[in-house]
Motif scaffolding. Structure first.
Motif, short mmCIF file in Angstrom:
data_model
loop_
_atom_site.label_atom_id
_atom_site.label_comp_id
_atom_site.label_asym_id
_atom_site.label_seq_id
_atom_site.Cartn_x
_atom_site.Cartn_y
_atom_site.Cartn_z
N GLY A 200 -4.95 2.63 7.87
CA GLY A 200 -4.79 1.85 6.64
C GLY A 200 -5.39 0.47 6.64
N ARG A 224 1.26 8.65 9.23
CA ARG A 224 2.52 8.03 9.63
C ARG A 224 2.29 6.56 9.98
NH1 ARG A 224 5.17 10.94 14.53
NH2 ARG A 224 4.97 12.64 13.03
N ARG A 227 1.48 4.45 6.81
CA ARG A 227 2.66 4.17 5.99
C ARG A 227 3.51 3.06 6.60
NH1 ARG A 227 3.86 10.56 4.48
NH2 ARG A 227 2.51 10.60 2.63
N VAL A 228 3.68 3.10 7.92
CA VAL A 228 4.43 2.04 8.59
C VAL A 228 3.71 0.70 8.43
CG1 VAL A 228 5.21 1.17 10.83
CG2 VAL A 228 5.53 3.58 10.25
N ASN A 229 2.39 0.71 8.59
CA ASN A 229 1.62 -0.53 8.44
C ASN A 229 1.72 -1.09 7.03
OD1 ASN A 229 0.74 -0.53 11.10
ND2 ASN A 229 -1.19 0.50 10.64
N LEU A 230 1.62 -0.23 6.03
CA LEU A 230 1.74 -0.70 4.64
C LEU A 230 3.11 -1.32 4.39
CD1 LEU A 230 0.01 2.20 2.64
CD2 LEU A 230 -0.82 -0.14 2.89
N GLN A 231 4.16 -0.64 4.83
CA GLN A 231 5.51 -1.17 4.64
C GLN A 231 5.69 -2.49 5.38
OE1 GLN A 231 7.86 2.25 5.96
NE2 GLN A 231 8.43 2.70 3.85
N ASP A 236 3.43 -0.45 -0.86
CA ASP A 236 4.03 0.85 -1.13
C ASP A 236 3.41 1.92 -0.22
OD1 ASP A 236 5.14 3.14 -2.17
OD2 ASP A 236 4.60 2.71 -4.26
N SER A 237 4.23 2.53 0.63
CA SER A 237 3.73 3.55 1.56
C SER A 237 3.30 4.82 0.83
CB SER A 237 4.81 3.89 2.60
OG SER A 237 5.96 4.44 1.97
N ARG A 238 3.71 4.98 -0.42
CA ARG A 238 3.33 6.17 -1.18
C ARG A 238 1.88 6.14 -1.65
NH1 ARG A 238 8.13 5.83 -5.48
NH2 ARG A 238 7.37 3.66 -5.33
#
Length: 325
Positions: A200, A224, A227-231, A236-238
């Motif tokens: 990401g 995975r 998504r952790v990096n975005l959060q 938004d991890s979505r």
């Protein structure tokens, strides 16, 4: 004429100077990014650029500051007279200082301080050498002198360097930010898709600049991590999905495709062509990154090459193509 300076963000100057710096290994990428952002050709061996295009200096990992020109004269004494005519006045609750911009004609330390004092004496207000509210920049170009308001860049990309998850061979946050700017110099006016987003890095840089972007990857571990990096940075991890890019639907204004690579597997010509053809369905313009030659595959899949450059890191070479479909 009395000119009072404030920190008004609605002010839109049109005569602007930008200073920048880059390592020689990133020079081609730096020049293409600045050309796209500022809409000008980049003179070699010159550490400043003049443009009428207003951009946030923090957008680029290479820009150091933006100077909003207030006065210009071929002679220094003439510039001082012009500053007098402007009657610059700093608000009572603000402080200021004048700095000589070293990317101009070089002067010794003592000479720079003398030039700064002579210009600062023409400005009404409270001077403060450390952390002033307003910084005026003084600069001698090849044939002229200028004075203006300085806006320093903040290295936002540095905040994204130590993510919870990273690939050792993934794009650095600095390179990812530059690539986003090459793909979308218009900023939040366009949308981007990154169909092989890995952890990401490109997504985070785009989102930090307010650009709408979505990501996808075939690797569950990468998704995975992304998504952790975005959060971790409050996004938004979505925005990332798991799947084959060849199955993606929808359309974005631009795309960034960093073709998958590792030491254990190499994409076949057929796989590369399939991905590039799918990319043509997803966006009409793209920045495509690869660690091996790709001209033939790009031509065969309908992409027209606008720019091609290489970025090196030791013996590791990345080819970067800016293309239209």
């Amino acid at each position: 004429m009395l000119m009072t300076h404030t920190l008004n963000k609605e002010h839109h100057p049109t005569d602007l100077l930008y200073t920048y710096a880059c390592h020689e290994s990133e020079q081609a990428l730096c020049h293409l990014e600045l050309q796209r952002l500022l809409g000008i050709s980049i003179p070699p061996e010159q550490a400043y650029l003049r443009s009428s295009r207003l951009i946030d200096p923090s957008r680029s990992p290479f820009i150091k500051l933006r100077l909003e020109v207030l006065a210009e004269n071929k002679e220094f004494l003439g510039l001082l007279a012009d500053i007098d005519s402007l009657a610059l006045q700093v608000p009572q609750d603000c402080t200021f200082k004048v700095v000589y911009i070293k990317e101009g004609v070089p002067y010794s330390y003592d000479e720079q301080r003398k030039l700064e004092r002579r210009a600062g004496e023409r400005i009404t207000g409270t001077a403060k050498m450390k952390d002033p509210d307003i910084t005026y920049g003084l600069m001698q170009l090849e044939n002229t002198w200028v004075l203006g308001v300085v806006r320093y860049a903040e290295p936002i990309w540095l905040q994204h360097k130590n993510k919870p998850y990273n690939y050792s061979t993934g794009l650095s946050s600095r390179m990812a930010r530059a690539i986003v700017n090459v793909a979308a110099p218009e900023g939040d006016a366009v949308s981007i898709i990154d169909p092989c987003c890995g952890m990401g890095n490109v997504l985070i840089e785009a989102l930090s600049m307010g650009i709408a972007i979505r990501g996808n990857d075939l690797n569950p571990l990468a998704i995975r991590g992304a998504r952790v990096n975005l959060q971790y940075y409050g996004y938004d991890s979505r925005l990332v999905t798991l799947g084959d890019m060849n199955d993606l639907t929808g359309h974005a204004d631009r795309a960034v495709l960093d073709l998958p690579y590792n030491l254990c597997s190499v994409l076949s010509m057929e796989e590369q062509l399939g991905m590039l053809r799918s990319l043509g369905r997803l966006a009409d313009e793209a920045v495509i990154i690869s660690t091996e030659p790709l001209e033939e595959q790009l031509n065969m899949s309908g992409w027209k090459i606008q720019h091609h450059l290489q970025v090196t890191k030791g013996t590791f070479i990345r080819d970067i193509w800016l293309c239209e479909h």
